[in-house]
Design an enzyme around this catalytic site. Structure first.
Site, PDB file in Angstrom:
ATOM      1  N   GLU A 116       0.845  -1.184   0.000  1.00 39.38           N
ATOM      2  CA  GLU A 116       0.000   0.000   0.000  1.00 39.38           C
ATOM      3  C   GLU A 116       0.881   1.234   0.000  1.00 39.38           C
ATOM      4  OE1 GLU A 116      -2.734   0.466   3.276  1.00 39.38           O
ATOM      5  OE2 GLU A 116      -3.726   2.139   2.309  1.00 39.38           O
ATOM      6  N   GLY A 248       3.297   2.384  10.733  1.00 40.58           N
ATOM      7  CA  GLY A 248       3.045   1.586  11.927  1.00 40.58           C
ATOM      8  C   GLY A 248       2.813   0.115  11.606  1.00 40.58           C
ATOM      9  N   ALA A 249       1.875  -0.150  10.695  1.00 37.53           N
ATOM     10  CA  ALA A 249       1.536  -1.532  10.385  1.00 37.53           C
ATOM     11  C   ALA A 249       0.679  -1.565   9.129  1.00 37.53           C
ATOM     12  CB  ALA A 249       0.774  -2.167  11.550  1.00 37.53           C
ATOM     13  N   MET A 250       0.437  -2.784   8.629  1.00 37.65           N
ATOM     14  CA  MET A 250      -0.271  -2.926   7.365  1.00 37.65           C
ATOM     15  C   MET A 250      -1.182  -4.143   7.397  1.00 37.65           C
ATOM     16  SD  MET A 250      -0.869  -1.752   4.407  1.00 37.65           S
ATOM     17  CE  MET A 250      -2.074  -2.543   3.368  1.00 37.65           C
ATOM     18  N   GLU A 251      -2.416  -3.921   6.924  1.00 34.02           N
ATOM     19  CA  GLU A 251      -3.497  -4.897   7.077  1.00 34.02           C
ATOM     20  C   GLU A 251      -3.574  -5.939   5.968  1.00 34.02           C
ATOM     21  OE1 GLU A 251      -3.934  -1.569   6.338  1.00 34.02           O
ATOM     22  OE2 GLU A 251      -5.509  -1.300   4.840  1.00 34.02           O
ATOM     23  N   GLU A 285      -5.503  -2.944  12.610  1.00 31.24           N
ATOM     24  CA  GLU A 285      -5.183  -3.760  11.435  1.00 31.24           C
ATOM     25  C   GLU A 285      -6.157  -4.920  11.320  1.00 31.24           C
ATOM     26  OE1 GLU A 285      -3.293  -2.212   9.576  1.00 31.24           O
ATOM     27  OE2 GLU A 285      -2.402  -0.892  11.063  1.00 31.24           O
ATOM     28  N   HIS A 288      -9.450  -3.806   9.881  1.00 36.74           N
ATOM     29  CA  HIS A 288      -9.389  -3.567   8.441  1.00 36.74           C
ATOM     30  C   HIS A 288      -9.875  -4.782   7.638  1.00 36.74           C
ATOM     31  CE1 HIS A 288      -7.820   0.328   7.478  1.00 36.74           C
ATOM     32  NE2 HIS A 288      -6.646   0.187   8.060  1.00 36.74           N
ATOM     33  N   GLU A 307      -9.771   4.202   6.241  1.00 35.31           N
ATOM     34  CA  GLU A 307      -8.945   4.625   7.380  1.00 35.31           C
ATOM     35  C   GLU A 307      -9.756   5.372   8.450  1.00 35.31           C
ATOM     36  OE1 GLU A 307      -6.355   3.263   7.941  1.00 35.31           O
ATOM     37  OE2 GLU A 307      -5.619   2.589   5.988  1.00 35.31           O
TER      38      GLU A 307
HETATM   39  N1  ARG Z   1      -3.104   0.913   5.752  1.00 32.17           N
HETATM   40  C1  ARG Z   1      -2.100   1.057   6.775  1.00 32.17           C
HETATM   41  C2  ARG Z   1      -2.857   1.361   8.042  1.00 32.17           C
HETATM   42  O1  ARG Z   1      -3.324   2.418   8.297  1.00 32.17           O
HETATM   43  C3  ARG Z   1      -1.105   2.117   6.499  1.00 32.17           C
HETATM   44  C4  ARG Z   1      -0.258   1.872   5.313  1.00 32.17           C
HETATM   45  C5  ARG Z   1       0.317   3.119   4.821  1.00 32.17           C
HETATM   46  N2  ARG Z   1       1.319   2.907   3.864  1.00 32.17           N
HETATM   47  C6  ARG Z   1       1.856   3.879   3.124  1.00 32.17           C
HETATM   48  N3  ARG Z   1       2.769   3.586   2.287  1.00 32.17           N
HETATM   49  N4  ARG Z   1       1.481   5.102   3.181  1.00 32.17           N
HETATM   50  O2  ARG Z   1      -3.113   0.534   8.804  1.00 32.17           O
HETATM   51 ZN    ZN Z   2      -5.421   1.764   8.675  1.00 31.13          ZN
END
Ligand code: ARG
Ligand code: ZN
Length: 843
Positions: A116, A248-251, A285, A288, A307
């Site tokens: 992402e 922070g993290a990714m779903e 996460e 999501h 988000e």
């Molecule tokens: N979707 C992720 C979250 O909010 C954030 C990922 C953002 N990544 C980025 N490359 N901007 O949980």
């Molecule tokens: Zn998110």
């Protein structure tokens, strides 16, 4: 090149199935894809374009016939037959050289991905846009002990593993992890009886830091079933901790990847705040899976669809797990600190932006946190029952869709019969509304007059009035509540509301629970604020009254050279001693507004804020508070010592936060004697770090600084704290030099985003140091951003926001800031990410 929401067109081709094979090799990984395409009946285009960046194309074929596509540095085009066809390609990529941490890259010898928003195009040729969804089958070949991807495992053998994800998903949710990992396993049975294997995967040595995250995951799964009726939908749920991560993290579906700082926890190495944050991010996460994955976004302009809603959901979760008022107050502090600041500066943009150059620059407080506030307002306007019905309809109607904000609002309109046309302005107009309030009392009738006005923001000179839910309550002068919380629905630019049958002029409690993300402007007395601090039944406004008092005192000190107000000191002292109040609430209430908040308010009044004077006023006020409360502090400090074994729950962390807030004040009286005792006896990071912070603040930290490093030099997450605290608690006169010296430390691994943020980000968080009059703070940050940009554009661009308030300050500071920004902008080969940010900041 700017991309516009208005230019959206549906994809020319849809994908029925994706098969990927990875032959892992650090320097040259092969990615072989087999993709079933079919023409999209909703598109007239017929043009076959696949995104692809930094890929070496080895071969390509359509329906088994070798083809030679036209390749640019953005992707490729190719002639394709009519009807469905199979596309195959083989590309080579270089994960070891990928320092941008986007696509497939390596962290400490381990392969991992971040796709992402638009990272998948760095892995293979693909229509890398969220409205193209497909089931994925993945085969990974390599010597790695553990090889993971999305979905369910379908087979593994010596040197290979296969995964299948039956749920159609956009490419941004793809993930792959491979390396020498160990797991912390557990299991969860869903409401309908599905057995889910849960794992947290970490580097050997980190196994003992997984238990808390696992409990948080199970609580999240249960909560989403109970509160939103949402169940998990695969046989496994994997979480991986990665040290080098931009966010922070990714779903990713079934395979969440976390910055290790957002999942690893132990009492010895993590603070209470770390624990709370980890619990919230795990929940975020996980949530999501429904709000983001099962229902995704049509395009990146709709980012707030997933988000904003998911932040709102994780806040509800935290409020349920811990204290709702404390969570609300902390969220508003963060909103004002980051989102209001953004909304009132050159980077202001709508919750749903209508154009961007680089989408990574829009993962902002406005999209996330203001996006969540919009959900909260909607819920307040329609009521809890209608909100629940609308959400059921949303999941029902849009499961499997790539949806829009229009779709989202429509489910509320269909559920309630309400027209949400005006509400939609909240998504489209940037800027924080100013809500000014006056009142009047006559013949038993009390009238509140409201006026809303939103200042211009870049590209949006004029704003239309929005619908604002204003929760109010009225108190009698004796402290009783005469009108309990009611929600006034303001829709006009100016509007009044009356309350009849009152025997005396009431004291209004306005914008309870912070019912809208606005700035309330009201001329009132500190006597009334102290009254609300003592009597308001709404915990948020009770805290807000104290905050308003403190802000007023600080502003008078900075602007008029006034002495600290004795009414404020007495009100705070009474509040601190009030044992009917939650200790966590008291800890929050005794805190001061941020230096940045004071600067913003002064700027709003037309004054030029002096960051050094603001810092000094805060120091003086804290010193005066400490003296005022000197008899009470030792008692509170002793009363809230925790003797039970450490637990990171709301109760214990509330006690520790009050004890440590007290210790900070005590240190101003005893020069650090008590803090040193706490440091020497601490058996958890919360106590140790609080004590060390107090010692640093008192200028007595040197021994603890050395001891802390000796004790923790092998724990990278604690070393991050070691870097950051020395800067945050330094005197602003020397913090720039302290920061510069730390960048020469052997452990300053500047390519690691956590370490970079812990060091340069800490400087940016200290306004008086960063905005130092001689421009040294600006220059140091600019030097490092110029150095980092070619290595990691995303983290560089994000950190440029440190400069977003530059035009508030005096001419000399502005000249220094402008020079630093122009120096960044003039750097040859500057990334698109950083270029966009700096250009917008310069205006
Ligand atoms: N979707 C992720 C979250 O909010 C954030 C990922 C953002 N990544 C980025 N490359 N901007 O949980
Ligand atoms: Zn998110």
């Amino acid at each position: 090149q700017t991309i516009y929401l208005a230019d959206y067109t549906p994809p020319a081709f849809l994908v029925e199935q994706v098969g990927l094979t990875f032959r892992l090799d650090p320097g040259k990984t092969r990615v072989i894809s087999k993709i079933e395409f079919k023409p999209n009946p909703d598109s007239q285009s017929g043009e076959f374009f696949l995104h692809g960046e930094n890929l070496t194309l080895i071969r390509a074929a359509i329906n088994g016939q070798e083809v030679t596509p036209e390749v640019t540095d953005q992707g490729l085009t190719c002639d394709v037959p009519d009807g469905p066809f199979t596309w195959e390609s083989e590309v080579e990529i270089d994960p070891a050289a990928n320092t941008a941490l986007e696509g497939l890259y390596m962290s400490n010898g381990m392969y991992c991905t971040q796709c992402e928003a638009e990272g998948f195009r760095k892995i293979t040729y693909y229509p890398d846009r969220p409205d193209v969804m497909a089931p994925f089958t993945v085969r990974i070949e390599g010597p790695e002990k553990v090889m993971l991807s999305n979905g369910n495992p379908t087979g593994q053998g010596d040197g290979w593993a296969e995964w299948h994800d039956p749920w159609p998903k956009p490419a941004y949710l793809f993930a792959l992890v491979a390396g020498d990992l160990v797991n912390h396993p557990d299991r969860f049975t869903t409401k309908s009886g599905r057995e889910v294997a849960l794992n947290i995967w970490v580097r050997p040595g980190d196994e003992d830091k997984c238990a808390f995250g696992m409990e948080a995951l199970k609580k999240s799964m249960k909560w989403d079933e109970d509160v939103y009726g949402r169940e998990y939908d695969l046989d496994v749920f994997n979480i991986v901790a990665v040290d080098d991560f931009n966010m922070g993290a990714m779903e990713n579906k079934g395979l969440n990847i976390f910055n290790s700082s957002c999942v690893l926890a132990s009492p010895e190495t993590s603070t209470d705040m770390n624990f709370e944050r980890i619990e919230a991010i795990i929940a975020h996460e996980y949530f999501h899976n429904w709000t983001g994955n099962r229902i995704t976004c049509r395009d990146w302009f709709q980012l707030c669809l997933k988000e904003g809603l998911t932040v709102f959901r994780d806040a509800q979760f935290t409020a349920d797990m811990r204290s709702a008022p404390v969570k609300r107050i902390s969220d508003v502090i963060a909103l004002r600190g980051r989102q209001f600041r953004e909304d009132n500066g050159p980077l202001a943009h709508p919750v749903r932006p209508d154009s961007f150059v680089e989408i990574n620059n829009f993962y902002t407080a406005t999209v996330y946190e203001k996006g969540a506030e919009l959900i909260g307002m909607l819920k307040r306007l329609v009521g809890d029952d209608a909100y629940a019905k609308a959400l059921d309809l949303y999941f029902d109607r849009h499961d499997g869709d790539a949806a829009t904000i229009e779709d989202w609002l429509k489910v509320f309109e269909d559920t309630t019969g309400r027209d949400l046309g005006q509400f939609k302005l909240w998504y489209e107009q940037a800027g924080t509304p100013r809500l000014s309030v006056t009142d009047d009392f006559k013949d038993g009738t009390y009238t509140l007059y409201f006026k809303q006005e939103t200042p211009p923001t870049p590209g949006q000179p004029d704003k239309a009035p929005r619908v604002i839910p204003i929760a109010v309550g009225l108190l009698n002068p004796n402290g009783d509540e005469v009108v309990p919380t009611t929600v006034l629905e303001m829709t006009e630019a100016e509007q009044s509301f009356t309350f009849d049958g009152l025997s005396s002029r009431p004291v209004p409690s306005i914008l309870r629970d912070f019912s809208a993300p606005v700035i309330v402007q009201r001329d009132t007395t500190n006597k009334e604020r102290a009254f609300l601090l003592a009597h308001d039944t709404d915990p948020f406004n009770k805290w807000e009254a104290g905050r308003d008092l403190a802000r007023d005192v600080l502003i008078r000190m900075v602007r008029d050279g006034a002495a600290p107000d004795s009414g404020y000191l007495q009100a705070m002292h009474a509040m601190l001693r009030d044992d009917t109040l939650d200790p966590a609430f008291r800890a929050l209430a005794v805190g001061l507004p941020s230096q940045d908040d004071i600067a913003q308010r002064l700027h709003d009044e037309g004054a030029t804020p002096d960051p050094q004077a603001i810092w000094e006023a805060g120091e003086t006020l804290r010193q005066t508070l400490a003296q005022e409360m000197q008899d009470t502090l030792p008692r509170i400090y002793a009363q809230f010592q925790v003797t039970d074994p450490y637990r990171p729950d709301a109760e214990q962390s509330g006690s520790r936060s009050l004890a440590n807030a007290t210790l900070a004040l005590l240190t101003r009286l005893d020069g650090g004697a008590q803090a040193q005792r706490q440091y020497d006896s601490a058996d958890n990071m919360t106590q140790q770090l609080a004590a060390w912070g107090c010692l640093l603040q008192a200028g007595k930290g040197d021994a603890a600084t050395a001891a802390f490093y000796d004790q923790w030099r092998h724990d990278r997450l604690v070393v991050d704290k070691w870097f950051s605290l020395q800067i945050v608690h330094d005197d602003p006169a020397t913090a720039v030099e302290t920061c510069a010296a730390l960048t020469n430390h052997a452990d300053f691994n500047w390519k690691n985003p956590n370490r970079f943020r812990a060091t340069l980000g800490a400087l940016a968080m200290s306004p008086a140091a960063f905005h130092r009059a001689d421009g040294a703070g600006y220059a140091l940050l600019a030097d490092w951003l110029i150095r980092l940009d070619p290595v990691n554009p995303q983290t560089t661009a994000r950190m440029c926001t440190a400069f977003e308030t530059w035009s508030r300050y005096d001419n000399a500071r502005q000249a220094h800031a402008r020079a630093a920004l122009e120096r960044i902008l003039a750097t040859p080969g500057l990334s698109r990410d950083t270029n966009e940010m700096v250009a917008r900041i310069l205006g």
